[in-house]
Write a protein that holds these residues in place. Structure first.
Motif, PDB file in Angstrom:
ATOM      1  N   SER A 184       4.367   4.869  -0.040  1.00 32.59           N
ATOM      2  CA  SER A 184       3.781   6.194  -0.380  1.00 32.59           C
ATOM      3  C   SER A 184       4.396   6.519  -1.686  1.00 32.59           C
ATOM      4  O   SER A 184       3.633   7.173  -2.558  1.00 32.59           O
ATOM      5  CB  SER A 184       4.071   7.146   0.492  1.00 32.59           C
ATOM      6  N   GLU A 212      -4.715   5.554   2.876  1.00 30.27           N
ATOM      7  CA  GLU A 212      -4.503   6.937   3.512  1.00 30.27           C
ATOM      8  C   GLU A 212      -3.633   7.285   4.665  1.00 30.27           C
ATOM      9  O   GLU A 212      -3.202   8.270   4.665  1.00 30.27           O
ATOM     10  CB  GLU A 212      -6.146   7.469   3.528  1.00 30.27           C
ATOM     11  N   ARG A 233      -4.028   8.221  -4.260  1.00 29.98           N
ATOM     12  CA  ARG A 233      -5.123   7.748  -3.037  1.00 29.98           C
ATOM     13  C   ARG A 233      -4.749   9.081  -2.080  1.00 29.98           C
ATOM     14  O   ARG A 233      -5.360   8.818  -0.977  1.00 29.98           O
ATOM     15  CB  ARG A 233      -4.505   6.576  -2.549  1.00 29.98           C
ATOM     16  N   PHE A 234      -4.068   9.935  -2.332  1.00 32.31           N
ATOM     17  CA  PHE A 234      -4.023  11.285  -1.174  1.00 32.31           C
ATOM     18  C   PHE A 234      -5.144  11.778  -1.015  1.00 32.31           C
ATOM     19  O   PHE A 234      -6.007  12.074  -1.977  1.00 32.31           O
ATOM     20  CB  PHE A 234      -2.996  12.142  -1.586  1.00 32.31           C
ATOM     21  N   PRO A 235      -5.979  11.767   0.272  1.00 33.68           N
ATOM     22  CA  PRO A 235      -7.233  12.394   0.526  1.00 33.68           C
ATOM     23  C   PRO A 235      -7.341  13.933  -0.152  1.00 33.68           C
ATOM     24  O   PRO A 235      -6.594  14.559  -0.099  1.00 33.68           O
ATOM     25  CB  PRO A 235      -7.155  12.168   1.847  1.00 33.68           C
TER      26      PRO A 235
END
Length: 455
Positions: A329, A337, A361-363
């Motif tokens: 992360s 995700e 890439r964090f939604p």
């Protein structure tokens, strides 16, 4: 004030007024001087600021162009010049901090103040070429830093450092030379300050290795030595000391079956890095061996790489190891995700907020529907990230029981203006509201006026 200092919509005129106050509020100072969009007038104001703390903060700013920071090279305060010489304290993952020009470091290394010269040599930002250029420097501390660039030095420079008049420089050079010279290794074994490192990396004579095993001298270091004879590796693989067995278990020459047959011990939050894997974080073959291993320390180290191909990224994402997920992360721009969401749920707090705000890439889409009514306030604040969140939802979340959720809503430009004006006067929300780019300029000016900033 710190919120206003972060506001991307802050007009230049108000920023200049704000800078007259930064000596009173360290957090506002920190945010104001790290803005990447500082106008030249603001930079000139900072460079001439009478408070050295302001100039120190700018000297170590990760957002400032190194050419602008370098204008402090002749600052009257040694404290400021030392801060410039060392540079930003730490790197933010997935970002780089450009160094000062080598000519600026060279000039700082000629500074009359010892603290400034020491800061240059301690800086983590020096280029290898600049470090190597110090091999013949008259200061032993500079020559010691040159040893760090050993592999870039010419043979004559290496020889000179090996015979340096300073014992610390000679020792550092010997710790490089011992990797290919068993006689140098043997000579270091009697030096208490160098013995463990020599046993970890140096080329070993069998007699020296046998004696160290018999005397149990620095066995954990010895167990990692690449030249340790195979039969001695096998003896250490069954040593009663779990640290020694674990050091054997991560040796690079072991195949997977032999590696996993060693009775090693790795605890749940063991963050030790395996050196040969760390050195190969850009090497596809090393990454494949480590990521597909069942050994937790190899997998955890491989997860530090931003260069993992998609198939290995998928392998590591499925390990179920919280430390592997944490590393992915932080370091991998394509972390899945589901990994990011598990880390967010597990760690919470400031780290989760940083990850949610900075990870590519964090939604974002769909978060309002999933989390606006979640029982955990840490998750409810995710609803604010959703581009489809309505002003009505943002206003509702600005009244949320969880302060972090209220703060996220207060900083969102969709918050209706009447509520934004209101939260600007709520102590725990004022900073977030000050950072809201929808805050009207007259309200920004009023904040600065209340702080008695001169026009």
């Amino acid at each position: 004030m710190s919120g206003l200092a972060r506001n991307p919509a802050l007009p230049a005129a108000l920023l200049l007024r704000l800078l007259t106050l930064v000596g009173r509020d360290h957090l506002a100072l920190h945010h104001a001087l790290r803005r990447p969009d500082l106008p030249e007038q603001a930079v000139a104001f900072i460079l001439a600021h009478p408070n050295p703390a302001v100039r120190v903060e700018f000297a170590t700013s990760t957002g400032a162009d190194p050419g602008r920071r370098a204008r402090l090279v002749d600052d009257p305060s040694p404290r400021v010049r030392a801060a410039l010489a060392y540079g930003p304290e730490r790197h933010v993952p997935r970002t780089t901090v450009p160094p000062l020009a080598d000519a600026v470091y060279a000039r700082l290394l000629r500074d009359p103040e010892p603290s400034v010269r020491a800061a240059v040599l301690d800086s983590p930002h020096l280029t290898t070429a600049f470090a190597a250029s110090l091999a013949a420097h008259p200061d032993a501390a500079a020559r010691l830093r040159a040893v760090d660039a050993w592999e870039s030095l010419a043979p004559g420079e290496r020889s000179a450092l090996a015979a340096d008049p300073d014992p610390g420089v000679r020792r550092a050079a010997a710790l490089w030379r011992c990797r290919s010279d068993a006689r140098v290794t043997a000579g270091l074994l009697g030096d208490p300050e160098a013995a463990a490192e020599a046993l970890r990396r140096g080329l070993l004579r069998r007699a020296d290795a046998e004696r160290c095993v018999a005397e149990r001298t620095h066995l954990t270091a010895l167990a990692a030595n690449p030249s340790l004879p195979a039969d001695l590796v096998e003896r250490l693989a069954v040593d009663p000391d779990e640290e020694v067995r674990t050091a054997v278990s991560v040796r690079p020459e072991l195949d997977e079956a032999r590696r996993m047959s060693v009775a090693f011990t790795v605890r749940d939050f063991d963050r030790r890095e395996v050196e040969w894997v760390h050195d190969g974080l850009a090497d596809p073959d090393v990454l494949r061996r480590a990521a597909t291993s069942a050994h937790p320390l190899l997998r955890r180290t491989a997860a530090l790489s931003p260069h993992l191909p998609s198939d290995l990224l998928d392998v590591l994402a499925r390990t179920g190891d919280p430390l592997v997920e944490d590393h992915l992360s932080v370091h991998h721009p394509d972390a899945p995700e589901e990994v990011l969401m598990r880390v967010f749920a597990r760690l919470g707090g400031t780290f989760s907020a940083w990850m949610a705000e900075t990870h590519p890439r964090f939604p974002r889409e769909g978060l309002a529907a999933r989390y606006a009514d979640h029982p955990d306030g840490n998750h409810r604040r995710l609803a604010v990230r959703d581009p489809a969140a309505t002003p009505e939802l943002i206003e509702r979340l600005s009244h949320d029981p969880a302060v972090w959720t209220r703060q996220a809503a207060a900083a969102d430009p969709r918050l209706p203006l009447p509520r934004l004006r209101e939260v600007l006067h709520v102590p725990e929300l004022a900073s977030s509201a000050g950072a809201n780019p929808a805050l009207p300029e007259d309200e920004m000016a009023a904040v600065v006026d209340r702080a008695d900033a001169p026009a």
